[in-house]
Write a protein that holds these residues in place. Structure first.
Motif, mmCIF file in Angstrom:
data_model
loop_
_atom_site.group_PDB
_atom_site.id
_atom_site.type_symbol
_atom_site.label_atom_id
_atom_site.label_comp_id
_atom_site.label_asym_id
_atom_site.label_seq_id
_atom_site.Cartn_x
_atom_site.Cartn_y
_atom_site.Cartn_z
ATOM 1 N N GLN A 6 0.844 -1.192 0.000
ATOM 2 C CA GLN A 6 0.000 0.000 0.000
ATOM 3 C C GLN A 6 0.873 1.234 0.000
ATOM 4 O O GLN A 6 1.913 1.249 0.652
ATOM 5 C CB GLN A 6 -0.872 0.020 1.249
ATOM 6 N N GLN A 7 0.394 2.258 -0.701
ATOM 7 C CA GLN A 7 1.154 3.500 -0.749
ATOM 8 C C GLN A 7 0.248 4.660 -0.382
ATOM 9 O O GLN A 7 -0.813 4.821 -0.987
ATOM 10 C CB GLN A 7 1.718 3.698 -2.158
ATOM 11 N N THR A 8 0.652 5.447 0.628
ATOM 12 C CA THR A 8 -0.103 6.664 0.932
ATOM 13 C C THR A 8 0.885 7.818 1.009
ATOM 14 O O THR A 8 2.018 7.631 1.454
ATOM 15 C CB THR A 8 -0.802 6.555 2.301
ATOM 16 N N SER A 9 0.451 9.003 0.558
ATOM 17 C CA SER A 9 1.361 10.157 0.569
ATOM 18 C C SER A 9 0.729 11.325 1.310
ATOM 19 O O SER A 9 -0.433 11.649 1.076
ATOM 20 C CB SER A 9 1.674 10.608 -0.857
ATOM 21 N N VAL A 10 1.493 11.936 2.222
ATOM 22 C CA VAL A 10 1.043 13.138 2.929
ATOM 23 C C VAL A 10 2.231 14.086 3.010
ATOM 24 O O VAL A 10 3.333 13.681 3.423
ATOM 25 C CB VAL A 10 0.584 12.799 4.375
ATOM 26 N N ASN A 11 2.002 15.360 2.624
ATOM 27 C CA ASN A 11 3.060 16.384 2.697
ATOM 28 C C ASN A 11 4.356 15.970 2.018
ATOM 29 O O ASN A 11 5.450 16.225 2.529
ATOM 30 C CB ASN A 11 3.382 16.723 4.162
ATOM 31 N N GLY A 12 4.256 15.273 0.914
ATOM 32 C CA GLY A 12 5.476 14.888 0.198
ATOM 33 C C GLY A 12 6.182 13.681 0.789
ATOM 34 O O GLY A 12 7.263 13.312 0.348
ATOM 35 N N VAL A 13 5.597 13.070 1.825
ATOM 36 C CA VAL A 13 6.190 11.860 2.407
ATOM 37 C C VAL A 13 5.295 10.666 2.048
ATOM 38 O O VAL A 13 4.101 10.672 2.336
ATOM 39 C CB VAL A 13 6.314 11.979 3.941
ATOM 40 N N THR A 14 5.908 9.679 1.405
ATOM 41 C CA THR A 14 5.144 8.493 1.018
ATOM 42 C C THR A 14 5.413 7.355 1.996
ATOM 43 O O THR A 14 6.571 7.117 2.366
ATOM 44 C CB THR A 14 5.542 8.058 -0.413
ATOM 45 N N THR A 15 4.360 6.688 2.411
ATOM 46 C CA THR A 15 4.521 5.502 3.248
ATOM 47 C C THR A 15 4.195 4.269 2.432
ATOM 48 O O THR A 15 3.094 4.153 1.878
ATOM 49 C CB THR A 15 3.593 5.580 4.485
ATOM 50 N N GLY A 51 10.361 12.040 0.645
ATOM 51 C CA GLY A 51 10.822 11.100 1.663
ATOM 52 C C GLY A 51 9.926 9.882 1.666
ATOM 53 O O GLY A 51 8.763 9.970 1.269
ATOM 54 N N VAL A 52 10.500 8.753 2.070
ATOM 55 C CA VAL A 52 9.738 7.499 2.047
ATOM 56 C C VAL A 52 9.884 6.790 3.396
ATOM 57 O O VAL A 52 10.972 6.759 3.987
ATOM 58 C CB VAL A 52 10.259 6.561 0.923
ATOM 59 N N ILE A 53 8.757 6.240 3.858
ATOM 60 C CA ILE A 53 8.765 5.356 5.024
ATOM 61 C C ILE A 53 8.409 3.964 4.517
ATOM 62 O O ILE A 53 7.420 3.802 3.788
ATOM 63 C CB ILE A 53 7.730 5.816 6.068
ATOM 64 N N LEU A 54 9.213 2.971 4.880
ATOM 65 C CA LEU A 54 8.880 1.584 4.524
ATOM 66 C C LEU A 54 8.491 0.869 5.810
ATOM 67 O O LEU A 54 9.264 0.862 6.783
ATOM 68 C CB LEU A 54 10.098 0.890 3.888
ATOM 69 N N THR A 55 7.292 0.293 5.820
ATOM 70 C CA THR A 55 6.842 -0.380 7.037
ATOM 71 C C THR A 55 6.007 -1.620 6.679
ATOM 72 O O THR A 55 5.823 -1.926 5.503
ATOM 73 C CB THR A 55 6.087 0.616 7.957
ATOM 74 N N GLY A 56 5.560 -2.333 7.718
ATOM 75 C CA GLY A 56 4.781 -3.551 7.488
ATOM 76 C C GLY A 56 3.414 -3.447 8.147
ATOM 77 O O GLY A 56 3.268 -2.820 9.203
ATOM 78 N N ALA A 57 2.417 -4.071 7.531
ATOM 79 C CA ALA A 57 1.058 -4.025 8.087
ATOM 80 C C ALA A 57 0.930 -5.004 9.257
ATOM 81 O O ALA A 57 1.618 -6.023 9.309
ATOM 82 C CB ALA A 57 0.057 -4.388 6.997
ATOM 83 N N GLY A 58 0.030 -4.662 10.174
ATOM 84 C CA GLY A 58 -0.271 -5.582 11.277
ATOM 85 C C GLY A 58 0.604 -5.344 12.497
ATOM 86 O O GLY A 58 1.518 -4.521 12.484
ATOM 87 N N GLU A 59 0.282 -6.095 13.546
ATOM 88 C CA GLU A 59 0.903 -5.887 14.853
ATOM 89 C C GLU A 59 2.201 -6.663 15.027
ATOM 90 O O GLU A 59 3.014 -6.344 15.879
ATOM 91 C CB GLU A 59 -0.062 -6.372 15.958
ATOM 92 N N LYS A 60 2.385 -7.707 14.191
ATOM 93 C CA LYS A 60 3.460 -8.648 14.535
ATOM 94 C C LYS A 60 4.768 -8.474 13.781
ATOM 95 O O LYS A 60 5.821 -8.830 14.288
ATOM 96 C CB LYS A 60 2.969 -10.096 14.302
ATOM 97 N N ALA A 61 4.672 -8.010 12.539
ATOM 98 C CA ALA A 61 5.882 -8.073 11.728
ATOM 99 C C ALA A 61 6.084 -6.854 10.849
ATOM 100 O O ALA A 61 5.116 -6.272 10.334
ATOM 101 C CB ALA A 61 5.843 -9.314 10.829
ATOM 102 N N PHE A 62 7.329 -6.502 10.688
ATOM 103 C CA PHE A 62 7.739 -5.633 9.578
ATOM 104 C C PHE A 62 7.715 -6.534 8.340
ATOM 105 O O PHE A 62 6.813 -6.451 7.515
ATOM 106 C CB PHE A 62 9.138 -5.084 9.873
ATOM 107 N N ILE A 63 8.643 -7.473 8.269
ATOM 108 C CA ILE A 63 8.667 -8.491 7.214
ATOM 109 C C ILE A 63 9.392 -9.704 7.809
ATOM 110 O O ILE A 63 10.552 -9.587 8.231
ATOM 111 C CB ILE A 63 9.455 -8.008 5.972
#
Ligand code: CO8
Length: 261
Positions: A6-15, A51-63
């Motif tokens: 999933q990709q979301t962008s706010v203020n020039g920062v994409t997650t 700028g980019v943030i790379l993260t993982g969905a859910g409570e348990k894991a990044f990847i």
């Protein structure tokens, strides 16, 4: 928006959120295809992201690593191709001309730890666990683990972690320099990452991209070669509108306003 990333962008920062929580965000060949498409778009000149943030969905894991089930039936050729796909992603991440922060909440194992290390730096929560457990599967790290882990923690610690496959917690990851900061929860971590990226956004994008290029290019080069890259980068700033504005603003005693690229 895609199914696995999933990709979301706010203020020039994409997650970018790896979104396979039922499999602890394990990296499948299909996921790599999606991620590559997004990273290629982010690389396009003029793409409005700083700028980019790379993260993982859910409570348990990044990847929790490369998809072990997908690897079970792979031939050596298919394994090599999977490795090449993963390496391409880490190289695309590393080459993005903007800052990229890995935000790790939970497991960052194998290919997950490797993707995090292809980012500029890593933030994590207290629940994070890092490791390169490949040897326990009869595999070797192959998305850059043997190459990048020693850059973060030094060769001796990297060898110990890779040869034993031992998992480390957030506190140890902070102590040995794998992560920059540890947060109590994911919201605090993501807020801090956005804040840092907004701080970067007020600086010269040309200068930041040249710094990133110089730091990355310094690996595998002699000191003299790396200093040559640094000198060329400095020279290139003199060709930029950012340098004109930054230096002029200092002399005029006002904050610099850099053009958005
Ligand atoms: N691949 C595929 N599925 C996974 C992975 C993975 N890496 N990790 C977790 N899952 C799945 C589980 O199979 C399970 O699925 P299901 O519910 O359908 O059975 C679901 O995610 C939840 O996992 P668990 O039930 O195991 O959750 P636990 O809380 O009990 O355990 C762990 C969490 C400790 C993270 C555990 O899942 C684990 O050890 N996972 C594997 C970690 C690992 O070894 N990662 C390294 C993989 S190898 C790698 O990344 C190197 C790259 C090499 C590339 C080679 C190219 C050919």
């Amino acid at each position: 928006m895609t199914a696995l990333t999933q990709q979301t962008s706010v203020n020039g920062v994409t997650t970018l959120t790896i979104n396979r929580p039922d499999k602890l965000n394990a990296l499948s060949p299909a996921l790599f295809v999606e991620l590559k498409e997004i990273l290629l778009r982010l690389q396009e000149p003029g793409f409005p992201v700083r700028g980019v943030i790379l993260t993982g969905a859910g409570e348990k894991a990044f990847i929790a690593g490369a998809d072990i089930a997908a690897m079970q039936q792979m031939s050596p050729e298919e394994g090599e191709q999977f490795a090449a796909q993963g390496q391409e992603i880490t190289e695309l991440l590393e080459a993005l001309p903007i800052p990229v922060i890995a935000c790790v909440n939970g497991y960052a194992l194998g290919g997950g730890c490797e993707l995090a290390m292809a980012c500029d730096f890593i933030y994590c929560t207290e629940r994070a666990q890092f490791g390169q457990p490949e040897v326990s599967l009869g595999l070797t790290p192959c998305f850059g683990g043997c190459v990048r882990l020693s850059r973060f923690v030094g060769a001796g610690r990297a060898r110990e972690l890779i040869y034993t496959g031992r998992r480390i917690d957030a506190g140890e990851a902070l102590r040995i320099g794998l992560v920059n900061r540890v947060f109590s929860d994911a919201d605090a971590m993501l807020a801090a990452a956005r804040d840092i990226l907004l701080q970067c956004k007020s600086q010269s994008p040309v200068a930041i991209s040249l710094c990133k290029h110089t730091i990355n290019a310094s690996y595998g080069r002699t000191t003299a070669e790396a200093l040559e890259v640094e000198k060329n980068a400095f020279r290139r700033t003199f060709e930029s509108a950012d340098k004109q504005e930054g230096v002029k603003a200092f002399v005029e005693k006002r904050p610099a306003v850099f053009p958005a690229y």
